[in-house]
Design a protein around this motif. Sequence first.
Motif, mmCIF file in Angstrom:
data_model
loop_
_atom_site.group_PDB
_atom_site.id
_atom_site.type_symbol
_atom_site.label_atom_id
_atom_site.label_comp_id
_atom_site.label_asym_id
_atom_site.label_seq_id
_atom_site.Cartn_x
_atom_site.Cartn_y
_atom_site.Cartn_z
ATOM 1 N N ALA B 2 26.476 51.294 35.938
ATOM 2 C CA ALA B 2 27.722 50.748 35.931
ATOM 3 C C ALA B 2 28.282 50.489 37.338
ATOM 4 O O ALA B 2 27.845 50.959 38.377
ATOM 5 C CB ALA B 2 28.809 51.643 35.401
ATOM 6 N N GLU B 3 29.321 49.536 37.732
ATOM 7 C CA GLU B 3 29.666 49.124 38.814
ATOM 8 C C GLU B 3 30.673 50.431 39.130
ATOM 9 O O GLU B 3 31.341 51.141 38.429
ATOM 10 C CB GLU B 3 30.687 48.037 38.997
ATOM 11 C CG GLU B 3 29.909 46.933 38.828
ATOM 12 C CD GLU B 3 30.667 45.801 38.629
ATOM 13 O OE1 GLU B 3 31.067 44.867 39.541
ATOM 14 O OE2 GLU B 3 31.370 45.441 37.628
ATOM 15 N N LYS B 4 30.629 50.849 40.577
ATOM 16 C CA LYS B 4 31.505 51.938 40.892
ATOM 17 C C LYS B 4 32.877 51.520 41.590
ATOM 18 O O LYS B 4 33.756 52.542 41.799
ATOM 19 C CB LYS B 4 30.743 52.981 41.887
ATOM 20 C CG LYS B 4 29.631 53.707 41.177
ATOM 21 C CD LYS B 4 30.032 54.679 40.291
ATOM 22 C CE LYS B 4 29.129 55.438 39.324
ATOM 23 N NZ LYS B 4 28.318 54.816 38.439
ATOM 24 N N ARG B 5 33.303 50.617 42.049
ATOM 25 C CA ARG B 5 34.378 50.175 42.959
ATOM 26 C C ARG B 5 34.918 48.900 42.169
ATOM 27 O O ARG B 5 34.288 47.994 41.871
ATOM 28 C CB ARG B 5 34.017 49.950 44.424
ATOM 29 C CG ARG B 5 33.425 51.195 44.987
ATOM 30 C CD ARG B 5 32.833 50.789 46.425
ATOM 31 N NE ARG B 5 31.941 49.809 46.288
ATOM 32 C CZ ARG B 5 31.337 49.202 47.343
ATOM 33 N NH1 ARG B 5 31.412 49.540 48.668
ATOM 34 N NH2 ARG B 5 30.365 48.242 47.241
ATOM 35 N N PRO B 6 36.267 49.148 41.878
ATOM 36 C CA PRO B 6 37.011 47.939 41.468
ATOM 37 C C PRO B 6 36.764 46.407 42.220
ATOM 38 O O PRO B 6 36.706 45.515 41.496
ATOM 39 C CB PRO B 6 38.360 48.391 41.221
ATOM 40 C CG PRO B 6 38.240 49.703 41.112
ATOM 41 C CD PRO B 6 37.149 50.301 42.029
ATOM 42 N N PHE B 7 36.907 46.710 43.253
ATOM 43 C CA PHE B 7 36.713 45.390 44.246
ATOM 44 C C PHE B 7 35.187 44.649 44.017
ATOM 45 O O PHE B 7 35.057 43.516 44.360
ATOM 46 C CB PHE B 7 37.071 45.567 45.598
ATOM 47 C CG PHE B 7 38.385 45.455 46.080
ATOM 48 C CD1 PHE B 7 39.277 46.626 45.582
ATOM 49 C CD2 PHE B 7 38.952 44.210 46.557
ATOM 50 C CE1 PHE B 7 40.683 46.330 45.878
ATOM 51 C CE2 PHE B 7 40.227 44.118 46.713
ATOM 52 C CZ PHE B 7 41.301 45.266 46.393
ATOM 53 N N ILE B 9 34.033 43.719 41.371
ATOM 54 C CA ILE B 9 34.144 42.571 40.421
ATOM 55 C C ILE B 9 34.671 41.329 40.924
ATOM 56 O O ILE B 9 34.381 40.151 40.632
ATOM 57 C CB ILE B 9 34.775 43.203 39.047
ATOM 58 C CG1 ILE B 9 34.679 42.310 38.177
ATOM 59 C CG2 ILE B 9 36.408 43.237 39.500
ATOM 60 C CD1 ILE B 9 35.584 42.529 36.532
ATOM 61 N N LEU B 10 35.717 41.627 41.787
ATOM 62 C CA LEU B 10 36.230 40.562 42.549
ATOM 63 C C LEU B 10 35.007 39.712 43.341
ATOM 64 O O LEU B 10 34.709 38.395 43.255
ATOM 65 C CB LEU B 10 37.265 40.846 43.373
ATOM 66 C CG LEU B 10 38.562 41.232 43.099
ATOM 67 C CD1 LEU B 10 39.720 41.639 44.143
ATOM 68 C CD2 LEU B 10 38.879 40.226 42.284
ATOM 69 N N LEU B 14 33.487 35.782 42.800
ATOM 70 C CA LEU B 14 33.698 34.533 43.812
ATOM 71 C C LEU B 14 33.096 33.318 43.328
ATOM 72 O O LEU B 14 31.830 33.129 42.753
ATOM 73 C CB LEU B 14 33.350 35.106 45.202
ATOM 74 C CG LEU B 14 34.068 34.355 46.340
ATOM 75 C CD1 LEU B 14 35.377 34.850 46.245
ATOM 76 C CD2 LEU B 14 33.423 35.185 47.642
ATOM 77 N N TYR B 35 39.669 35.900 48.228
ATOM 78 C CA TYR B 35 40.338 37.017 47.756
ATOM 79 C C TYR B 35 40.438 38.102 49.055
ATOM 80 O O TYR B 35 39.625 37.759 50.032
ATOM 81 C CB TYR B 35 39.922 37.653 46.748
ATOM 82 C CG TYR B 35 38.542 38.477 46.943
ATOM 83 C CD1 TYR B 35 37.544 37.824 46.769
ATOM 84 C CD2 TYR B 35 38.470 40.088 47.340
ATOM 85 C CE1 TYR B 35 36.338 38.724 46.878
ATOM 86 C CE2 TYR B 35 37.507 40.586 47.619
ATOM 87 C CZ TYR B 35 36.371 39.846 47.364
ATOM 88 O OH TYR B 35 35.135 40.628 47.649
ATOM 89 N N ILE B 71 43.006 40.661 36.636
ATOM 90 C CA ILE B 71 41.871 39.590 36.811
ATOM 91 C C ILE B 71 40.695 39.747 36.118
ATOM 92 O O ILE B 71 40.323 40.734 36.006
ATOM 93 C CB ILE B 71 41.376 39.776 38.337
ATOM 94 C CG1 ILE B 71 42.641 39.549 39.554
ATOM 95 C CG2 ILE B 71 40.604 38.533 38.882
ATOM 96 C CD1 ILE B 71 42.355 40.170 40.821
ATOM 97 N N SER B 72 40.527 38.559 35.236
ATOM 98 C CA SER B 72 39.530 38.851 34.373
ATOM 99 C C SER B 72 38.542 37.681 34.447
ATOM 100 O O SER B 72 38.817 36.474 34.245
ATOM 101 C CB SER B 72 39.864 38.857 33.137
ATOM 102 O OG SER B 72 38.931 38.942 31.885
ATOM 103 N N PRO B 73 37.116 37.817 34.731
ATOM 104 C CA PRO B 73 36.057 36.679 34.744
ATOM 105 C C PRO B 73 36.228 36.163 33.406
ATOM 106 O O PRO B 73 36.286 36.671 32.587
ATOM 107 C CB PRO B 73 34.935 37.396 34.990
ATOM 108 C CG PRO B 73 35.285 38.767 35.395
ATOM 109 C CD PRO B 73 36.241 39.308 34.964
#
Lengths: 74, 74, 74, 74, 74, 74, 74
Positions: B2-7, B9-10, B14, B35, B71-73
């Motif tokens: 799993a990803e560990k940092r919310p950013f 996903i930004l 991209l 962003y 924000i949702s892909p």
Amino acid sequence: MAEKRPFDILNSSLNNTVIVGLKGGVEFRGLMVAYDVHMNIVLENAEQLANGEVKRGVGTILLRGDSVTYISPS
Amino acid sequence: MAEKRPFDILNSSLNNTVIVGLKGGVEFRGLMVAYDVHMNIVLENAEQLANGEVKRGVGTILLRGDSVTYISPS
Amino acid sequence: MAEKRPFDILNSSLNNTVIVGLKGGVEFRGLMVAYDVHMNIVLENAEQLANGEVKRGVGTILLRGDSVTYISPS
Amino acid sequence: MAEKRPFDILNSSLNNTVIVGLKGGVEFRGLMVAYDVHMNIVLENAEQLANGEVKRGVGTILLRGDSVTYISPS
Amino acid sequence: MAEKRPFDILNSSLNNTVIVGLKGGVEFRGLMVAYDVHMNIVLENAEQLANGEVKRGVGTILLRGDSVTYISPS
Amino acid sequence: MAEKRPFDILNSSLNNTVIVGLKGGVEFRGLMVAYDVHMNIVLENAEQLANGEVKRGVGTILLRGDSVTYISPS
Amino acid sequence: MAEKRPFDILNSSLNNTVIVGLKGGVEFRGLMVAYDVHMNIVLENAEQLANGEVKRGVGTILLRGDSVTYISPS
């Protein structure tokens, strides 16, 4: 190549027409002649819009960054 | 893993299409081309949505981070 | 023994299903795969809820901490 | 003798039942097992209230301090 | 001679009955036993008011300063 | 010659009657006996107004600066 | 040549008539005699407007910057 920083779009829109949305849903369209890092924005020949229609002309207007929701080159 | 940092996903979104929700319930869908740490976001080929339906095309738009709710892909 | 710090519950809920409430009353339910000190949260396999019922699937979504009202392990 | 600091009441309410009011008027009642200086609060065996009546059980819930309006030992 | 600092009125109202107004229009009346520089306030023997009428007793309550609009010695 | 700093008007209004508008549209009128840099304001012999009419007397009241929208010497 | 900084328009509007919009939609029109970096603004001979019509005269008024949405030279 894509822009990398959100403020680039402000710089490239300087002296062009933009639509600015404010909290509460009000929109203004005009020539963007100034902005700063707080997203304070000055429009000239500005018009207030309601549902995309011109509601009234407002001439020059300073929009406070804290109230700005979005900015879109027209 | 799993990803560990919310950013993260930004960054991984991209140049992909995302849906951005703003305070007050307005949504925009478009190609995220920029962003920053304030969650200021630039979309290209953007559309404003109302109840999931396209309300109007808005081209390029800078969404102010302070107004962003999610924000949702796409 | 009782937990002593509110963020402990975020850590112990990582990779588990949570419900997140946002300002304005919107709720999302999904697998929490990331969070940070601002309470920015990433959910996967997320669904938007309305009155406890699934309104729509949204896949992956980043919820901005400033908009978060509560987080509850499901 | 009267307490002198508002946070004293949080400390003395730890592991006791409290009612927490959030912006917008939502209330939760539950066992307060954690809090911090931002007034982030964790309740266990929590229930959401509407007009003083139980609306639904929510188990464990983290309430974000920024959304908290008041806290009252039950 | 007139008081010169707004917080003087909080100090002189300690252990006296005050009415506190919160954002959204809710009012509480009770004995103020604690406050701090953020205007966090603790009332004892407190009552929630609606249009000046007692709506319900709430006992001891901590009002979060960020939500406080006004404080008036009763 | 015109005043140059907004706070000058607060200083010159000390011990005079002012009308203070709060977020949400509530107004109070009274003798301003104290203020600080946060625009926290204390009124004495204060009245709450609704549409310019006296709604109720409130005696002494501390208005929290964060809630203040405008101040006008009466 | 176009102005480059948003605050230039405040400086050039000093001692001229401006319209100031506040959060919630209230507008005031008057002679701007003072402002500061927080956009706190003092108007003299001010009038409150509703839908562009004069609602009432308010004389001198200090508008708190945090509540200001826009400022437009009249």
